[in-house]
Design a protein around this motif. Structure first.
Motif, mmCIF file in Angstrom:
data_model
loop_
_atom_site.group_PDB
_atom_site.id
_atom_site.type_symbol
_atom_site.label_atom_id
_atom_site.label_comp_id
_atom_site.label_asym_id
_atom_site.label_seq_id
_atom_site.Cartn_x
_atom_site.Cartn_y
_atom_site.Cartn_z
ATOM 1 N N GLY A 173 -40.500 -42.355 -97.033
ATOM 2 C CA GLY A 173 -39.857 -41.491 -97.618
ATOM 3 C C GLY A 173 -38.826 -41.009 -95.928
ATOM 4 O O GLY A 173 -37.320 -40.697 -95.210
ATOM 5 N N GLU A 174 -39.750 -41.640 -94.957
ATOM 6 C CA GLU A 174 -39.011 -41.411 -93.407
ATOM 7 C C GLU A 174 -40.095 -42.147 -92.551
ATOM 8 O O GLU A 174 -40.738 -41.692 -91.885
ATOM 9 N N LEU A 175 -39.051 -43.475 -92.047
ATOM 10 C CA LEU A 175 -39.624 -44.316 -91.310
ATOM 11 C C LEU A 175 -38.864 -43.940 -90.057
ATOM 12 O O LEU A 175 -37.435 -45.172 -90.433
ATOM 13 N N LYS A 176 -39.654 -44.007 -88.837
ATOM 14 C CA LYS A 176 -38.469 -44.289 -87.459
ATOM 15 C C LYS A 176 -38.468 -45.587 -87.111
ATOM 16 O O LYS A 176 -40.321 -46.325 -86.844
ATOM 17 N N ALA A 177 -37.671 -46.636 -86.979
ATOM 18 C CA ALA A 177 -37.488 -47.895 -85.968
ATOM 19 C C ALA A 177 -37.739 -47.503 -84.647
ATOM 20 O O ALA A 177 -37.947 -46.698 -83.891
ATOM 21 N N THR A 178 -38.579 -48.560 -84.108
ATOM 22 C CA THR A 178 -38.612 -48.849 -82.966
ATOM 23 C C THR A 178 -37.236 -49.159 -82.314
ATOM 24 O O THR A 178 -37.365 -48.898 -81.132
ATOM 25 N N GLU A 179 -35.995 -49.992 -82.463
ATOM 26 C CA GLU A 179 -35.287 -50.135 -81.929
ATOM 27 C C GLU A 179 -34.623 -49.667 -81.993
ATOM 28 O O GLU A 179 -34.409 -48.256 -82.869
ATOM 29 N N LYS A 180 -33.332 -49.848 -81.025
ATOM 30 C CA LYS A 180 -32.080 -48.873 -81.208
ATOM 31 C C LYS A 180 -30.707 -48.854 -81.016
ATOM 32 O O LYS A 180 -30.296 -50.071 -80.914
ATOM 33 N N ILE A 181 -29.716 -48.457 -81.724
ATOM 34 C CA ILE A 181 -28.638 -48.998 -82.165
ATOM 35 C C ILE A 181 -28.016 -48.805 -79.837
ATOM 36 O O ILE A 181 -28.828 -47.738 -79.417
ATOM 37 N N PRO A 182 -27.565 -50.019 -79.748
ATOM 38 C CA PRO A 182 -26.944 -49.954 -78.734
ATOM 39 C C PRO A 182 -26.158 -48.908 -77.699
ATOM 40 O O PRO A 182 -25.175 -49.040 -78.942
ATOM 41 N N GLU A 183 -26.029 -48.401 -76.961
ATOM 42 C CA GLU A 183 -24.594 -47.813 -76.289
ATOM 43 C C GLU A 183 -23.866 -48.723 -76.264
ATOM 44 O O GLU A 183 -23.300 -49.519 -76.751
ATOM 45 N N GLY A 184 -22.521 -47.183 -76.844
ATOM 46 C CA GLY A 184 -21.325 -48.083 -77.046
ATOM 47 C C GLY A 184 -21.023 -48.698 -78.433
ATOM 48 O O GLY A 184 -20.060 -47.905 -78.610
ATOM 49 N N TYR A 185 -22.072 -48.641 -79.336
ATOM 50 C CA TYR A 185 -22.174 -48.180 -80.776
ATOM 51 C C TYR A 185 -22.762 -47.089 -81.035
ATOM 52 O O TYR A 185 -22.566 -47.478 -82.742
ATOM 53 N N ARG A 186 -23.337 -46.400 -80.772
ATOM 54 C CA ARG A 186 -23.831 -45.005 -81.442
ATOM 55 C C ARG A 186 -22.742 -44.059 -81.872
ATOM 56 O O ARG A 186 -21.534 -44.351 -80.566
ATOM 57 N N PRO A 187 -23.226 -43.455 -82.985
ATOM 58 C CA PRO A 187 -22.541 -42.511 -83.229
ATOM 59 C C PRO A 187 -22.235 -41.235 -82.352
ATOM 60 O O PRO A 187 -23.151 -40.867 -81.522
ATOM 61 N N ALA A 188 -20.812 -40.298 -82.242
ATOM 62 C CA ALA A 188 -20.549 -39.289 -82.054
ATOM 63 C C ALA A 188 -21.885 -38.379 -81.866
ATOM 64 O O ALA A 188 -21.799 -37.291 -81.229
ATOM 65 N N ILE A 189 -21.934 -38.115 -83.641
ATOM 66 C CA ILE A 189 -22.603 -37.037 -84.462
ATOM 67 C C ILE A 189 -24.166 -37.934 -84.998
ATOM 68 O O ILE A 189 -25.336 -37.590 -84.195
ATOM 69 N N ASN A 190 -23.437 -38.087 -86.135
ATOM 70 C CA ASN A 190 -24.781 -39.094 -86.254
ATOM 71 C C ASN A 190 -23.922 -40.356 -87.197
ATOM 72 O O ASN A 190 -23.127 -40.046 -87.768
ATOM 73 N N GLY A 191 -24.616 -41.206 -88.071
ATOM 74 C CA GLY A 191 -24.038 -41.880 -88.954
ATOM 75 C C GLY A 191 -25.234 -41.973 -90.385
ATOM 76 O O GLY A 191 -26.044 -42.194 -89.385
#
Length: 84
Positions: free
Chosen positions: A22-40
């Motif tokens: 239903g909702e699982l939080k990943a430990t990885e993150k999108i690298p800076e410079g590739y992160r969305p301004a609001i969400n994606g």
């Protein structure tokens, strides 16, 4: 891939295990410079016709996984967003 402020995410992953979440939080993150301004979001559809899912990408790079995946099948995924 990043072109200017537009990030395009595509791929064909194959999960190493089956899951339904239903909702699982990943430990990885999108690298800076590739992160969305609001969400994606990245949407996944499996080649077995029965599994669909998504990754919700927050502006801090965190990833929330939702949906279903089946081991042994490929998933086609695509998503895009504007960076900050």
């Amino acid at each position: 891939m990043r072109i200017g402020r537009i990030v395009i995410a595509v791929g064909q992953p194959s999960p190493s295990s089956s899951y339904v979440t239903g909702e699982l939080k990943a430990t990885e993150k999108i690298p800076e410079g590739y992160r969305p301004a609001i969400n994606g979001a990245i949407l996944f559809v499996s080649n077995n016709g029965g599994a669909v899912g998504s990754w919700y990408i927050d502006s801090d790079g965190s990833i929330t996984i939702r949906g279903k995946a089946d081991k042994g099948y490929f998933q086609t995924c695509t998503g895009s967003w504007l960076t900050a």
